[in-house]
Design a protein around this motif. Structure first.
Motif: not given
Ligand SMILES: [Zn+2]
Lengths: 215, 328
Positions: A3-10, A15-16, A32-38, A65-68
């Motif tokens: 799996l790959a993770l796209l998240s907003e912070s380390p 947690a994900l 790893a390392p995970g993908y990061r979005a701003r 992918v998890v976003a707020d």
């Protein structure tokens, strides 16, 4: 399954990983390392590139992918109708981005398409962390408050409750996030019940079977 | 410490006032007064050491450049006015009221303002071992500061090292080499072997310097750092911000000590992104023609909507927030 993770912070990523492993009932392998979005809308902007990269250049099977949600429209059962798409719902938007991106990609790396698991934290991932600890924090409470024109809590308040400060250091943020998801990892049913935006992520994860993804 | 600064005819700052918070990130185009703001603070420090101007001689040159400082409690009753002959020469300091009882205490605090423009080449050099009590403006004595921290405050030194190795896990040791009154430093690789300071990346050198400041057991009252993002990978900027918050908001880091007021500048949208939860900490310096004005991002009425639509860094780059270079 890889799996790959796209998240907003380390901290979100740490947690994900725990929550995804809890739902899948094993220890999946993560790119790893995970993908990061701003933040938003950067998550949605990056997703096609991340999916294409995973598809052609890696052996990853899936993207999480998890976003707020912040103050946007919360996904509900009506959005699940076939062909329905709510333009202000981030879950609907991210699902559409995935659908439109993968349908154009020819088979590669011995698999069909990179599948997805998408969750939206309402209004922010700190609400998930507080599940089971603060009964007033649920997706329903947030939606009800918005209907009545008063938010039951702010993002800043949720952060303060989780981290004990409005300026947590990154290690402190990660430690608090891991403490809270560690409390929930053995049984995520409460999280699924109180946060449909997490339940949809969990349903996506459970729908994966490695064989269904092979061609 | 410093509550506000008002500028009149000082370089690009023709007529503007800026209120300062415990943490201040100043963004704007080149020549928009970011550096002038920091210079004014350092001139205040210099002039506070000298005898005050009093009586008729102290009256401001009626039309000349002037800078006025107000302070946070317990010094809220004192105003400090710098009088200038020109943009380059501010040579008088006047206190209002002239016989302010708190001036002696305030003057002592003003002696403890520091300003940095970290220079990676300077950070990497060997330094006089005896010259380690405080980091110099360019950071040229970093090795001596590390040696001093190790001997004078071993717990703080251990904390700084641990933080460094957590952020840059390829390193696991910090070696100080003393020879003939000089000291230099090197970092030991986790996989074995070591990298002397002059072969470290700019970002690693700047990180060591920022952490040395953040773990100083006796930090200054005001710390100004120009272009804080210089040399850092965007993903490391969160750690840099956290190190500065350790100084400006020590209680958030579990420290029971007096805060250090931070004034820093950046041109990095990625660094600006990190202030989404604290837009009140961003000062935008806008330039129109040759004149510049300061404003606080949190003063914008539509800030809530803006934050829902994209990252602060992107908003700034787009020009919506102001603080971008003029184009012909
Ligand atoms: Zn929806």
């Amino acid at each position: 399954m890889k799996l790959a993770l796209l998240s907003e912070s380390p901290a979100d990523e740490a947690a994900l990983r725990v929550l995804v492993a809890a739902v899948l009932g094993g220890q999946p392998q993560f790119v790893a390392p995970g993908y990061r979005a701003r933040g938003w809308p950067n998550v949605a902007q990056l997703m096609p590139a991340v999916l294409r990269h995973l598809h052609f250049n890696t052996d990853a099977d899936a993207l999480v992918v998890v976003a707020d949600a912040d103050d946007t429209v919360v996904h509900d059962a009506r959005h699940e109708a076939p062909g329905y798409f709510h333009p202000q719902c981030r879950l609907c938007q991210l699902r559409a981005v995935h659908r439109q991106t993968v349908k154009k990609l020819p088979p590669a790396q011995g698999r069909g398409r990179v599948v997805r698991a998408i969750g939206i934290a309402v209004p922010a991932i700190e609400a998930w962390y507080l599940c089971g600890r603060d009964p007033g924090v649920t997706e329903a409470a947030w939606i009800e408050g918005r209907v009545e024109g008063r938010a039951p809590y702010t993002r800043a308040e949720l952060k303060l409750r989780v981290y004990g400060t409005d300026r947590p250091s990154l290690p402190h943020e990660i430690a608090c996030a891991l403490r809270e998801v560690g409390r929930q990892r053995s049984d995520v049913r409460r999280l699924e019940n109180d946060f449909p935006g997490f339940a949809l992520l969990a349903a996506d994860l459970r729908a994966w079977t490695p064989s269904a993804n092979k061609r | 410490m410093i509550a506000s600064i008002a500028f009149r005819k000082f370089k690009a700052l023709r007529n503007t006032r800026v209120a300062l918070a415990p943490f201040n990130l100043v963004i704007g185009p080149n020549g928009s007064g970011k550096t002038s703001l920091i210079e004014s603070v350092m001139r205040l420090k210099t002039l506070a050491k000298l005898p005050l101007a009093t009586g008729a001689a102290s009256r401001q040159r009626a039309d000349g450049p002037a800078i006025e400082f107000n302070f946070a409690p317990p010094h809220e009753g004192i105003t400090a006015q710098l009088g200038c002959v020109s943009d380059l020469v501010c040579d008088t300091l006047r206190i209002i009221p002239e016989e302010a009882a708190g001036w002696a205490a305030l003057r002592d605090e003003l002696a403890d303002l520091r300003s940095y423009t970290l220079q990676p080449e300077a950070l990497a050099g060997a330094a006089q071992r005896a010259d380690g009590a405080r980091l110099s403006s360019s950071g040229h004595n970093l090795a001596a500061v590390l040696a001093h921290l190790r001997s004078a405050a071993p717990a703080a030194f251990a904390g700084m090292r641990a933080e460094l190795f957590r952020i840059v896990p390829e390193f696991a040791g910090l070696e100080l080499v003393e020879e003939g009154g000089q000291v230099s430093f090197a970092l030991q690789l986790t996989e074995g072997g070591q990298v002397p300071a002059d072969e470290l990346s700019q970002g690693t050198l700047c990180l060591v310097a920022v952490l040395a400041l953040a773990f100083d057991p006796d930090p200054p009252r005001v710390l100004c750092i120009e272009e804080i993002d210089r040399g850092f990978h965007p993903r490391t900027l969160r750690e840099v911000r956290d190190a500065l918050y350790r100084l400006s908001h020590p209680r958030s880091a579990g420290l029971d000590r007096r805060p250090t007021q931070i004034i820093t500048t950046t041109h990095s949208p990625y660094f600006i992104d990190l202030f989404r939860d604290h837009p009140d900490e961003i000062i935008i310096s806008k330039k129109q023609g040759r004149a510049a004005q300061f404003s606080r991002l949190s003063d914008r009425a539509d800030l809530g909507e803006l934050l829902g639509e994209g990252s602060l860094g992107d908003m700034w780059f787009s020009g919506i927030l102001g603080g971008v270079p003029e184009e012909r």
